[in-house]
Design a protein around this motif. Structure first.
Motif, PDB file in Angstrom:
ATOM      1  N   ASN A 220      -7.971   1.740  -3.159  1.00  0.00           N
ATOM      2  CA  ASN A 220      -9.213   1.714  -2.394  1.00  0.00           C
ATOM      3  C   ASN A 220     -10.005   3.006  -2.594  1.00  0.00           C
TER       4      ASN A 220
ATOM      5  N   ARG B 196      -3.673  -3.553   0.352  1.00  0.00           N
ATOM      6  CA  ARG B 196      -3.067  -3.069  -0.880  1.00  0.00           C
ATOM      7  C   ARG B 196      -3.712  -1.749  -1.266  1.00  0.00           C
ATOM      8  N   SER B 197      -3.154  -1.106  -2.265  1.00  0.00           N
ATOM      9  CA  SER B 197      -3.656   0.196  -2.690  1.00  0.00           C
ATOM     10  C   SER B 197      -4.821   0.035  -3.644  1.00  0.00           C
TER      11      SER B 197
ATOM     12  N   VAL C 221      -2.901   5.359  -3.122  1.00  0.00           N
ATOM     13  CA  VAL C 221      -3.279   4.397  -2.087  1.00  0.00           C
ATOM     14  C   VAL C 221      -4.802   4.298  -2.014  1.00  0.00           C
ATOM     15  N   HIS C 222      -5.462   5.439  -2.079  1.00  0.00           N
ATOM     16  CA  HIS C 222      -6.913   5.446  -2.221  1.00  0.00           C
ATOM     17  C   HIS C 222      -7.334   6.765  -2.849  1.00  0.00           C
TER      18      HIS C 222
ATOM     19  N   THR D 195     -12.906  -1.631  -0.735  1.00  0.00           N
ATOM     20  CA  THR D 195     -11.703  -2.218  -1.306  1.00  0.00           C
ATOM     21  C   THR D 195     -12.101  -3.273  -2.338  1.00  0.00           C
TER      22      THR D 195
ATOM     23  N   SER E 224       0.847  -1.190   0.000  1.00  0.00           N
ATOM     24  CA  SER E 224       0.000   0.000   0.000  1.00  0.00           C
ATOM     25  C   SER E 224       0.886   1.244   0.000  1.00  0.00           C
TER      26      SER E 224
END
Length: 337
Positions: A261, A258-259, A187-188, A245, A172
């Motif tokens: 999101n 993990r990224s 990442v989000h 996610t 992430s």
């Protein structure tokens, strides 16, 4: 092992003019992004998929990760409006990308110098958020997990940037160490909504995303108030948090963070509505995409839901099967295969 059929965030999309294209590419290269494939659509194709009667050329950019959290630049022959511009984060229709950097204070220095030079920048300096600190914490003896988080908004870019201290999450935020600002993939990404709680069921019940945080009342610490300009519950303002996610494969292994999101903030109260400045054809951050398997099945599910403006499945500018729609919360999305 069952393979998930939806990716979570695939791309954050920024629209630009031909005049701003090279500057925008150079800007994102400082955060570690590299230009990859390109593609075009004529006005008819762009109108079918995105509702914009204009020729389109797009570039796809990558930063260490190639299966999610990408950046797409859309270059329109005729944009419909200036987009979100310097609108603060706290507005319906607001979108932004959140990335890890190993050098947040260097980015902050550049932001302050840009403002001093008279450039159009909306900026919230780095704020410290503590991560699960115990009451018995001993400075200089124990680990001190925290982040410094800042907001950097410019006419065509909307970013939240953070730096981790004393902890890591391997999948992430994979940093491009060779980039000037030592930046990562997204990442989000964020959304601000002002709708009924039930409208957000669309993301897990129809699209199949995993709801990791649901209707959680956000904490009003000083850092959060500064980042999102919160007045606080004592002023009648309530903010609730949702976090979606990609579904994980069916496996007995410990799931990995993990990224890619999607973080949704729902406000109860009156906010500026900028949704008409936050969709394809608008300049700046205007769209998120997700990648799916069996796109015809997704098209049927979305068409049977409360989503509106559902297009047919067409080829996008990269030759990928795609369709677009407006989710029940008012945000425009595109799915691609």
């Amino acid at each position: 092992m069952e393979i998930p059929s939806i990716s979570g965030l695939y791309e954050l999309v920024i629209a630009a003019t031909a005049e701003s294209e090279s500057v925008l590419i150079q800007y994102w290269q400082q955060f570690g992004f590299t230009v990859g494939e390109s593609g075009t659509l004529n006005a008819k194709g762009a109108n079918q998929l995105y509702g914009i009667n204009s020729g389109l050329r797009s570039l796809r950019l990558y930063n260490q990760v190639t299966d999610r959290s990408l950046l797409r630049l859309m270059i329109w022959e005729k944009a419909i409006n200036e987009g979100l511009g310097l609108t603060p984060l706290k507005a319906v229709g607001s979108r932004w990308g959140t990335s890890l950097s190993l050098d947040v204070f260097n980015i902050a220095n550049h932001a302050e110098d840009a403002i001093a030079a008279g450039l159009p920048v909306y900026y919230v300096p780095p704020q410290r958020n503590l991560i699960n600190r115990s009451e018995s914490f001993e400075p200089f003896i124990q680990a001190n997990p925290c982040v410094h988080e800042m907001v950097l908004i410019q006419p065509l870019t909307r970013q939240v940037l953070f730096e981790r201290h004393d902890y890591t999450i391997p999948n992430s935020g994979i940093v491009n160490q060779d980039s000037h600002f030592k930046g990562s993939e997204f990442v989000h990404v964020g959304l601000i909504v002002e709708c009924e709680h039930e409208k957000l069921d669309f993301y897990d019940q129809v699209l199949g995303l995993h709801r990791a945080v649901n209707n959680c009342e956000s904490k009003y610490d000083e850092a959060s108030r500064r980042i999102l300009e919160l007045k606080g519950p004592e002023n009648g303002e309530q903010m609730l948090n949702y976090y979606f996610t990609a579904p994980l494969p069916s496996t007995t292994e410990q799931p990995k963070i993990r990224s890619g999101n999607i973080e949704v903030f729902r406000f109860e109260g009156s906010l500026p509505n900028k949704l008409s400045y936050s969709r394809p054809g608008c300049l700046g951050v205007c769209l998120y995409t997700m990648k799916v398997r069996h796109i015809e099945s997704y098209h049927q599910r979305v068409s049977s839901s409360e989503a509106t403006e559902v297009t047919q499945v067409y080829e996008n500018e990269f030759g990928e099967k795609s369709f677009s729609f407006v989710a029940p919360d008012g945000y425009f999305w595109t799915l691609l295969e």
